[in-house]
Design a protein around this motif. Structure first.
Motif, PDB file in Angstrom:
ATOM      1  N   GLU A 253     -58.299  78.017   3.943  1.00 36.14           N
ATOM      2  CA  GLU A 253     -58.438  77.074   2.835  1.00 36.14           C
ATOM      3  C   GLU A 253     -58.651  75.651   3.336  1.00 36.14           C
ATOM      4  OE1 GLU A 253     -58.224  75.190  -0.972  1.00 36.14           O
ATOM      5  OE2 GLU A 253     -58.788  77.187  -0.272  1.00 36.14           O
ATOM      6  N   SER A 254     -58.107  75.323   4.506  1.00 37.94           N
ATOM      7  CA  SER A 254     -58.193  73.949   5.024  1.00 37.94           C
ATOM      8  C   SER A 254     -59.588  73.576   5.493  1.00 37.94           C
ATOM      9  CB  SER A 254     -57.203  73.775   6.183  1.00 37.94           C
ATOM     10  OG  SER A 254     -57.673  74.440   7.348  1.00 37.94           O
ATOM     11  N   GLY A 255     -60.425  74.567   5.761  1.00 36.56           N
ATOM     12  CA  GLY A 255     -61.763  74.279   6.276  1.00 36.56           C
ATOM     13  C   GLY A 255     -61.890  74.529   7.767  1.00 36.56           C
ATOM     14  N   VAL A 256     -60.762  74.644   8.472  1.00 34.19           N
ATOM     15  CA  VAL A 256     -60.791  75.053   9.882  1.00 34.19           C
ATOM     16  C   VAL A 256     -61.117  76.539   9.911  1.00 34.19           C
ATOM     17  CG1 VAL A 256     -59.429  75.327  11.994  1.00 34.19           C
ATOM     18  CG2 VAL A 256     -59.109  73.313  10.548  1.00 34.19           C
ATOM     19  N   HIS A 257     -61.988  76.968  10.834  1.00 36.39           N
ATOM     20  CA  HIS A 257     -62.372  78.376  10.816  1.00 36.39           C
ATOM     21  C   HIS A 257     -61.138  79.247  10.988  1.00 36.39           C
ATOM     22  CE1 HIS A 257     -64.440  82.156  11.843  1.00 36.39           C
ATOM     23  NE2 HIS A 257     -65.351  81.666  11.024  1.00 36.39           N
ATOM     24  N   ALA A 258     -61.043  80.280  10.146  1.00 32.83           N
ATOM     25  CA  ALA A 258     -59.822  81.071  10.045  1.00 32.83           C
ATOM     26  C   ALA A 258     -59.464  81.805  11.325  1.00 32.83           C
ATOM     27  CB  ALA A 258     -59.947  82.073   8.890  1.00 32.83           C
ATOM     28  N   THR A 259     -60.442  82.065  12.200  1.00 35.16           N
ATOM     29  CA  THR A 259     -60.119  82.746  13.451  1.00 35.16           C
ATOM     30  C   THR A 259     -59.189  81.911  14.327  1.00 35.16           C
ATOM     31  OG1 THR A 259     -62.183  81.894  14.383  1.00 35.16           O
ATOM     32  CG2 THR A 259     -62.222  84.137  13.529  1.00 35.16           C
ATOM     33  N   VAL A 260     -59.194  80.587  14.131  1.00 35.99           N
ATOM     34  CA  VAL A 260     -58.283  79.728  14.890  1.00 35.99           C
ATOM     35  C   VAL A 260     -56.837  80.087  14.569  1.00 35.99           C
ATOM     36  CG1 VAL A 260     -57.554  77.335  15.280  1.00 35.99           C
ATOM     37  CG2 VAL A 260     -59.982  77.868  15.028  1.00 35.99           C
ATOM     38  N   ALA A 261     -56.581  80.528  13.323  1.00 33.46           N
ATOM     39  CA  ALA A 261     -55.228  80.952  12.945  1.00 33.46           C
ATOM     40  C   ALA A 261     -54.782  82.122  13.804  1.00 33.46           C
ATOM     41  CB  ALA A 261     -55.187  81.329  11.467  1.00 33.46           C
ATOM     42  N   GLY A 262     -55.706  83.035  14.108  1.00 34.61           N
ATOM     43  CA  GLY A 262     -55.366  84.160  14.963  1.00 34.61           C
ATOM     44  C   GLY A 262     -54.882  83.709  16.322  1.00 34.61           C
ATOM     45  N   VAL A 263     -55.543  82.698  16.881  1.00 33.62           N
ATOM     46  CA  VAL A 263     -55.136  82.176  18.197  1.00 33.62           C
ATOM     47  C   VAL A 263     -53.764  81.535  18.120  1.00 33.62           C
ATOM     48  CG1 VAL A 263     -55.758  80.605  20.058  1.00 33.62           C
ATOM     49  CG2 VAL A 263     -57.548  81.791  18.793  1.00 33.62           C
ATOM     50  N   LEU A 264     -53.521  80.731  17.072  1.00 33.32           N
ATOM     51  CA  LEU A 264     -52.218  80.072  16.918  1.00 33.32           C
ATOM     52  C   LEU A 264     -51.103  81.102  16.799  1.00 33.32           C
ATOM     53  CD1 LEU A 264     -53.183  77.220  14.417  1.00 33.32           C
ATOM     54  CD2 LEU A 264     -52.837  77.030  16.886  1.00 33.32           C
ATOM     55  N   LEU A 265     -51.347  82.161  16.047  1.00 29.34           N
ATOM     56  CA  LEU A 265     -50.340  83.211  15.895  1.00 29.34           C
ATOM     57  C   LEU A 265     -50.104  83.935  17.219  1.00 29.34           C
ATOM     58  CD1 LEU A 265     -51.521  84.643  12.460  1.00 29.34           C
ATOM     59  CD2 LEU A 265     -49.428  83.336  12.891  1.00 29.34           C
ATOM     60  N   GLY A 266     -51.168  84.132  18.005  1.00 25.31           N
ATOM     61  CA  GLY A 266     -51.019  84.746  19.322  1.00 25.31           C
ATOM     62  C   GLY A 266     -50.189  83.881  20.256  1.00 25.31           C
ATOM     63  N   PHE A 267     -50.420  82.573  20.203  1.00 33.95           N
ATOM     64  CA  PHE A 267     -49.648  81.646  21.042  1.00 33.95           C
ATOM     65  C   PHE A 267     -48.169  81.625  20.670  1.00 33.95           C
ATOM     66  CE2 PHE A 267     -53.463  78.760  22.171  1.00 33.95           C
ATOM     67  CZ  PHE A 267     -53.685  79.492  23.327  1.00 33.95           C
ATOM     68  N   ALA A 268     -47.852  81.978  19.425  1.00 34.47           N
ATOM     69  CA  ALA A 268     -46.454  81.925  18.966  1.00 34.47           C
ATOM     70  C   ALA A 268     -45.620  83.093  19.479  1.00 34.47           C
ATOM     71  CB  ALA A 268     -46.415  81.902  17.435  1.00 34.47           C
ATOM     72  N   ILE A 269     -46.266  84.120  20.022  1.00 35.21           N
ATOM     73  CA  ILE A 269     -45.554  85.312  20.487  1.00 35.21           C
ATOM     74  C   ILE A 269     -45.024  85.090  21.905  1.00 35.21           C
ATOM     75  CG2 ILE A 269     -45.791  87.767  21.016  1.00 35.21           C
ATOM     76  CD1 ILE A 269     -45.970  87.143  18.057  1.00 35.21           C
ATOM     77  N   PRO A 270     -43.750  85.427  22.178  1.00 36.59           N
ATOM     78  CA  PRO A 270     -43.215  85.259  23.536  1.00 36.59           C
ATOM     79  C   PRO A 270     -43.836  86.263  24.502  1.00 36.59           C
ATOM     80  CG  PRO A 270     -41.623  86.383  22.149  1.00 36.59           C
ATOM     81  CD  PRO A 270     -42.738  85.950  21.241  1.00 36.59           C
ATOM     82  N   VAL A 271     -44.100  85.815  25.706  1.00 39.28           N
ATOM     83  CA  VAL A 271     -44.715  86.653  26.738  1.00 39.28           C
ATOM     84  C   VAL A 271     -43.666  87.387  27.560  1.00 39.28           C
ATOM     85  CG1 VAL A 271     -46.076  86.615  28.863  1.00 39.28           C
ATOM     86  CG2 VAL A 271     -46.816  85.287  26.878  1.00 39.28           C
ATOM     87  N   LEU A 272     -42.655  86.658  28.000  1.00 38.63           N
ATOM     88  CA  LEU A 272     -41.634  87.238  28.874  1.00 38.63           C
ATOM     89  C   LEU A 272     -40.470  87.800  28.053  1.00 38.63           C
ATOM     90  CD1 LEU A 272     -41.500  84.463  31.623  1.00 38.63           C
ATOM     91  CD2 LEU A 272     -42.812  86.590  31.636  1.00 38.63           C
ATOM     92  N   PRO A 273     -39.811  88.825  28.559  1.00 40.47           N
ATOM     93  CA  PRO A 273     -38.639  89.365  27.863  1.00 40.47           C
ATOM     94  C   PRO A 273     -37.575  88.291  27.687  1.00 40.47           C
ATOM     95  CG  PRO A 273     -39.337  90.843  29.607  1.00 40.47           C
ATOM     96  CD  PRO A 273     -40.121  89.576  29.788  1.00 40.47           C
ATOM     97  N   LYS A 274     -36.766  88.445  26.680  1.00 41.26           N
ATOM     98  CA  LYS A 274     -35.739  87.459  26.408  1.00 41.26           C
ATOM     99  C   LYS A 274     -34.800  87.334  27.600  1.00 41.26           C
ATOM    100  CE  LYS A 274     -32.877  85.933  22.560  1.00 41.26           C
ATOM    101  NZ  LYS A 274     -32.353  86.279  21.220  1.00 41.26           N
ATOM    102  N   GLY A 275     -34.537  86.091  28.013  1.00 45.76           N
ATOM    103  CA  GLY A 275     -33.673  85.857  29.158  1.00 45.76           C
ATOM    104  C   GLY A 275     -34.418  85.679  30.463  1.00 45.76           C
ATOM    105  N   THR A 276     -35.735  85.992  30.480  1.00 46.84           N
ATOM    106  CA  THR A 276     -36.531  85.811  31.685  1.00 46.84           C
ATOM    107  C   THR A 276     -37.091  84.403  31.689  1.00 46.84           C
ATOM    108  OG1 THR A 276     -37.145  88.135  31.610  1.00 46.84           O
ATOM    109  CG2 THR A 276     -38.452  86.714  33.034  1.00 46.84           C
ATOM    110  N   LYS A 277     -36.998  83.737  32.814  1.00 44.95           N
ATOM    111  CA  LYS A 277     -37.463  82.364  32.911  1.00 44.95           C
ATOM    112  C   LYS A 277     -38.840  82.314  33.559  1.00 44.95           C
ATOM    113  CE  LYS A 277     -32.856  80.262  33.238  1.00 44.95           C
ATOM    114  NZ  LYS A 277     -31.969  79.397  34.042  1.00 44.95           N
ATOM    115  N   ALA A 278     -39.694  81.471  32.994  1.00 46.83           N
ATOM    116  CA  ALA A 278     -41.010  81.245  33.592  1.00 46.83           C
ATOM    117  C   ALA A 278     -40.910  80.028  34.493  1.00 46.83           C
ATOM    118  CB  ALA A 278     -42.064  81.022  32.514  1.00 46.83           C
ATOM    119  N   GLY A 279     -41.546  80.103  35.627  1.00 48.63           N
ATOM    120  CA  GLY A 279     -41.520  78.990  36.547  1.00 48.63           C
ATOM    121  C   GLY A 279     -42.816  78.870  37.298  1.00 48.63           C
TER     122      GLY A 279
END
Length: 471
Positions: A253-279
């Motif tokens: 609805e905002s005018g930004v192409h909707a596929t960008v929402a897919g990327v934002l939602l993908g970025f919101a997902i954690p990669v490492l298991p809970k308690g694992t630290k990235a360094g």
């Protein structure tokens, strides 16, 4: 031609070359992804061929009527054509996976280390800038409308590229596989940025700001309860998907192409298991016992799966097996109009610019950037890889399809003469690049088989091939 001996060689000391095979877990992960993408590429090719046949057959009116049939909920501005639902909706699934893969590479993959990422990242940037400049140079006198397609030849279609690799052979060296996939991942990031900044029009701030609320809720739930969503297969579909759809609708609805929402939602997902630290160093790994085909059990180091890996495994078949082929089916159908129409299409400056940019501009940009980085920094190619191999992969990167078709529709409008000519050029340029790369890489297959045998040698029987030791 690389003339190194064919007998297994001891691993090079760590740090002796930067553009390397990477770690064994990364090698296994990328091999698995490429195997899945091979199937997706075959389905993508099938959908494309079927669309072209229908669009140029007596059934053309039915095909285009189906593509243009509109349905949805108008009060939310979601009464879209079938083709638009495929481009804005189904393709968001593809971009969601792209977001997952991008985040994983930055958190736990090769992109988290500058020394490993610098070569493919630079190559991807060169592979975006040079073809765009080539296209602009060729279409400069064709009018401002033609210039709207400057970004069309910048994208690499990993599914089609991997399908070509499957035809060429499965013995491609690990370093080249990682180079191709990393280049394609960065390419996706650049394409996403281009779409967001250059092909989004009439931006409406209120829905975009409101979208932050469900996006924050989505991220909170995914970050706070990752194990819950991993263990209960129904939970992401029942809880996360509806919230994600709201984000998608608001971004649309905002005018930004909707596929960008897919990327934002993908970025919101954690990669490492809970308690694992990235360094900055290597990601923590765990050892699992895997029974080999011959019977003995071996211990293997593997990166523990986070929620991103779990969702990737569950959703990739949906993306590769349905979403992307359906998009291709409704996007690639172009009424060529016989030989006369084909000649008219391929001689259009827009089409000429796209074909030259894909077949020549893309590999030139990748090779120039790779040469500059390897000559001016400490980065160097893996000793098993010759420059002719990089040339082959650079040409293969000229296979642009999924994102190129999307940008063509965004730039010219679906069904316009410019869009039709651009799509013919995308198909022709991708086909030429694929054939040229296949011929070149096929000639190197004997050498690739030697390297593949080296990558299987495990003299100390620790479950990890010797060439990956010390990485």
């Amino acid at each position: 031609m690389n003339t190194q001996p064919s007998s297994p060689q001891p691993p090079s000391p760590p740090g002796s070359h930067v553009f390397s095979r990477s770690s064994y877990p990364e090698h296994l992960r990328i091999t698995t992804i490429l195997r899945k993408e091979t199937v997706g590429g075959a389905l993508l090719l099938l959908a494309t061929v079927l669309a072209l046949i229908l669009a140029n057959s007596p059934a053309a009116d039915t095909y285009f009527a189906l593509r243009d049939f509109r349905f949805g909920y108008e009060p939310w501005h979601l009464e879209l054509s079938v083709g638009a639902w495929a481009a804005d909706g189904l393709l968001a699934i593809f971009f969601f996976l792209a977001g997952l893969e991008l985040k994983r590479e930055f958190v736990a993959g090769d992109l988290r280390k500058f020394d490993r990422a610098v070569v493919p990242v630079a190559a991807a940037i060169g592979g975006v800038i040079v073809p765009a400049l080539v296209y602009v140079a060729i279409t400069a006198t064709a009018g401002p409308e033609a210039l709207r397609g400057w970004a069309i030849p910048t994208a690499t279609d990993i599914a089609f590229a991997v399908a070509v690799l499957a035809v060429v052979g499965s013995s491609l060296p690990s370093a080249l596989r990682i180079f191709l996939l990393t280049l394609a991942v960065v390419d996706d990031l650049l394409a996403i940025s281009i779409i967001a900044f250059f092909y989004s029009e009439d931006i409406q701030a209120p829905p975009l700001l409101i979208a932050i609320i469900p996006l924050a809720l989505y991220a909170f739930l995914a970050q706070r309860f990752p194990t819950f969503f991993q263990r209960r297969a129904w939970a992401p579909w029942v809880i996360l998907l509806p919230i994600g759809f709201v984000v998608w609708a608001l971004v649309h609805e905002s005018g930004v192409h909707a596929t960008v929402a897919g990327v934002l939602l993908g970025f919101a997902i954690p990669v490492l298991p809970k308690g694992t630290k990235a360094g900055g160093g290597d990601v923590d790994v765990r050892r699992i016992d895997v029974e080999d085909e011959d019977g003995p059990t071996q211990a293997h180091d593997v990166t523990p799966d986070g929620l991103a890996d779990t969702l990737e495994h569950r959703i990739r078949p949906l993306s590769a097996g349905f979403a992307v082929p359906v998009f291709a089916f409704f996007s690639a159908g172009v009424a060529i109009g016989g030989l006369e129409g084909l000649i008219s299409a391929v001689t259009d400056p827009i089409a000429v610019g796209i074909m030259v940019a894909l077949v020549i501009g893309k590999p030139v940009g990748i090779l120039l950037a790779t040469a500059v980085v390897t000559k001016t920094t400490k980065a160097s190619l893996d000793p098993d890889i010759a420059w002719v191999d990089i040339v082959g992969v650079a040409i293969l990167a000229g296979v642009g399809f999924t994102v190129s078709l999307l940008i063509s529709e965004l730039g010219f409008g679906q069904g316009t003469p410019e869009d039709d000519h651009a799509k013919v050029a995308i198909l022709a340029g991708s086909l030429i690049a694929a054939l040229a790369a296949a011929v070149l890489l096929r000639r190197r297959n004997a050498r690739y088989r030697e390297i593949e045998e080296q990558e299987k040698v495990d003299a100390d029987a620790d479950g990890i091939p010797d060439v990956f030791e010390g990485r």
